[in-house]
Design a protein around this motif. Structure first.
Motif, PDB file in Angstrom:
ATOM      1  N   GLU A  26       0.836  -1.189   0.000  1.00  0.00           N
ATOM      2  CA  GLU A  26       0.000   0.000   0.000  1.00  0.00           C
ATOM      3  C   GLU A  26       0.879   1.250   0.000  1.00  0.00           C
ATOM      4  OE1 GLU A  26      -2.656  -0.100   3.267  1.00  0.00           O
ATOM      5  OE2 GLU A  26      -3.625  -1.964   2.659  1.00  0.00           O
TER       6      GLU A  26
ATOM      7  N   PRO B 267       1.971   6.172   3.991  1.00  0.00           N
ATOM      8  CA  PRO B 267       1.201   7.314   4.509  1.00  0.00           C
ATOM      9  C   PRO B 267       1.997   8.617   4.396  1.00  0.00           C
ATOM     10  CG  PRO B 267       1.099   5.460   6.023  1.00  0.00           C
ATOM     11  CD  PRO B 267       2.119   5.100   4.986  1.00  0.00           C
TER      12      PRO B 267
ATOM     13  N   ALA C  99       4.551   9.947  -2.143  1.00  0.00           N
ATOM     14  CA  ALA C  99       3.641  10.266  -1.046  1.00  0.00           C
ATOM     15  C   ALA C  99       3.762  11.720  -0.605  1.00  0.00           C
ATOM     16  CB  ALA C  99       3.918   9.340   0.137  1.00  0.00           C
TER      17      ALA C  99
ATOM     18  N   TYR D 269       4.224   9.515   7.468  1.00  0.00           N
ATOM     19  CA  TYR D 269       5.434   8.705   7.638  1.00  0.00           C
ATOM     20  C   TYR D 269       6.464   9.041   6.559  1.00  0.00           C
ATOM     21  CZ  TYR D 269       8.078   4.664   9.316  1.00  0.00           C
ATOM     22  OH  TYR D 269       9.042   3.858   9.863  1.00  0.00           O
TER      23      TYR D 269
ATOM     24  N   LYS E   7       8.771  -0.091   8.622  1.00  0.00           N
ATOM     25  CA  LYS E   7       7.422  -0.077   8.069  1.00  0.00           C
ATOM     26  C   LYS E   7       7.087  -1.370   7.338  1.00  0.00           C
ATOM     27  CE  LYS E   7       3.767   2.559   7.814  1.00  0.00           C
ATOM     28  NZ  LYS E   7       3.046   2.991   9.029  1.00  0.00           N
TER      29      LYS E   7
END
Length: 464
Positions: free
Chosen positions: A9, A12, A341, A15, A56
């Motif tokens: 995925e 975030p 991201a 992060y 992670k």
């Protein structure tokens, strides 16, 4: 068959921003507060980012693949750096660079001092690939000559530094051109020719501007005798004549024939070695040693030759190591999804290539504000935006061109930036004497980018 590295995925935003911020601060704070070398800091930033991504859940094999794929891009610029270092060292030893410098300085007269000083330093920086070296050697001589003619220090420094940065931006031997083209994934000479149209026009405008200013300055005397004395002292120390330009002629011919950069620079270095042997009549050991350590004139007469003890493969080692760690770091960012991201919200607005160019300029300038380092700005900006340009099918030559505006030239607007402080220190002037003329190329190039972006936007709007 089961995928060994299943797609994860998206990372975030918070992060990803943490990873980027940790890396940035690890590099920035010790550089600014402790004046430490940047290479070990990139190593620490790479280590921290690797551990955070592993924390992670990212598999080691996927991150390692991202790093190694990215580091492959560093091989070509590192070879170019080593070849350019060897060529500069050989050209110093054979007399090519001393001869061109001496001729440029000797022809200066008060009536055209500013434009000639600008052009001489531009040529020197273009040939050697170093703006700081240009300012600290021929730039310092030109500054003293200009002051003896009655020119204000700000005008002299403005002409020298503006020429130095424009020549540096056009040089295939410069670390910034190699880093930007490699990180963007484009051919070095193509990127120089592409952004050279913009930078070349800025150089012409600057030369005209300095010519006009030269006519407006009331002079108190001085005719350039200091430049003639410089030439005379060099001719006493070594053989200086038109044969010293043969390596330059060879390199120009190879560039015109569009030979690979590595072959061109290596051939120029070899020609310099041969000229050192048969024209300057140095020993084989000294001629070969110049490829590694740069020009060596310790046992020659004439103190002025010391300014040409530069170049050599060894002089490029620090930059080569920086390239390896920097490419490894941003390979982690790309394989871990950090770049996508963090920049996602901003690039949602940049839905067209001209908007991407403006984002590149802004990103380069903001990074310069924080890091006070042009190379850090180039590495962060080009590495973060290159995957976006590739993914959206935009011309990555535009990325390189815009990066030069934001990462190199707009750094001249920042008083605490190393690109402002270092040339001033090398020329022995106070920071405040650099003056606004140093930043004129940045203003010209920014206006160029903005006008082109607005024109493109209007054309797109008209088609709709």
């Amino acid at each position: 068959m089961r995928d060994e590295h299943p797609k994860r995925e998206q990372l975030p935003f918070g992060y990803a921003l943490l990873i980027l911020s940790v890396s940035f601060l690890v590099i920035l704070l010790p550089t600014l507060l402790l004046q430490t070398k940047v290479q070990p800091l990139f190593f620490l930033a790479w280590t921290a980012s690797f551990l955070l991504l592993r924390g992670k859940g990212y598999p080691f094999e996927a991150l390692q693949t991202g790093m190694t794929d990215s580091c492959k891009k560093a091989v070509s610029p590192i070879l170019i750096l080593f070849c350019s270092g060897a060529m500069i060292g050989a050209w110093n030893q054979c007399g090519a660079i001393p001869f061109m410098t001496a001729v440029g300085v000797s022809i200066i007269r008060a009536q055209w001092y500013l434009p000639v000083a600008f052009c001489v330093v531009l040529l020197f920086a273009f040939l050697t690939g170093t703006v700081f070296g240009a300012c600290g050697t021929v730039g310092a001589v030109l500054l003293a000559t200009g002051r003896s003619m009655g020119f204000p220090a700000q005008l002299c420094v403005g002409a020298v530094t503006a020429g130095g940065f424009l020549g540096y931006a056009l040089s295939p031997a410069a670390d910034c051109t190699n880093a930007a083209s490699s990180l963007a994934g484009v051919d070095l000479m193509k990127s120089i020719r592409y952004q050279g149209r913009m930078t070349g026009r800025a150089a012409v405008l600057c030369a005209v501007m300095f010519g006009v200013l030269n006519r407006l300055v009331p002079l108190e005397g001085g005719t350039g005798a200091g430049g003639e004395a410089f030439y005379q002292e060099l001719t006493v120390s070594m053989r200086l004549g038109w044969p010293a330009l043969l390596p330059l002629v060879l390199v120009v011919v190879l560039l015109v024939k569009r030979q690979p950069t590595v072959i061109t620079l290596a051939s120029g270095a070899l020609a310099g070695v041969l000229l050192s042997l048969f024209y300057q009549r140095v020993s084989v050991k000294q001629a070969v040693q110049a490829l590694w350590e740069g020009g060596n004139f310790s046992d020659w007469t004439g103190d002025l030759l010391r300014v040409f003890e530069t170049g050599g493969i060894k002089s490029m080692a620090d930059t080569a190591i920086l390239f390896v760690f920097a490419f490894a770091l941003f390979g982690l960012f790309e394989s871990g999804g950090v770049t996508e991201a963090v920049l996602g919200p901003l690039l949602n607005w940049a839905d067209q290539s001209w908007k991407g160019d403006l984002v590149t300029v802004l990103a380069g300038f903001v990074t310069n504000l924080i890091s006070a380092s042009g190379m850090c700005s180039f590495i962060f900006t080009a590495s973060c935006l290159a995957p976006i340009y590739a993914k959206r099918g935009w011309n990555r030559l535009d990325l390189v061109r815009s990066a030069f505006v934001g990462c190199l030239f707009m750094s001249l607007w920042i008083p605490w930036h190393s690109n402002v402080i270092t040339p001033a220190a090398l020329m022995g002037v106070e920071d405040g004497q650099t003056g606004f003329l140093t930043a004129v190329p940045a203003l010209i190039l920014l206006c160029y980018i903005l006008l082109e972006a607005l024109s493109y936007g209007r054309r797109r709007g008209a088609k709709k």
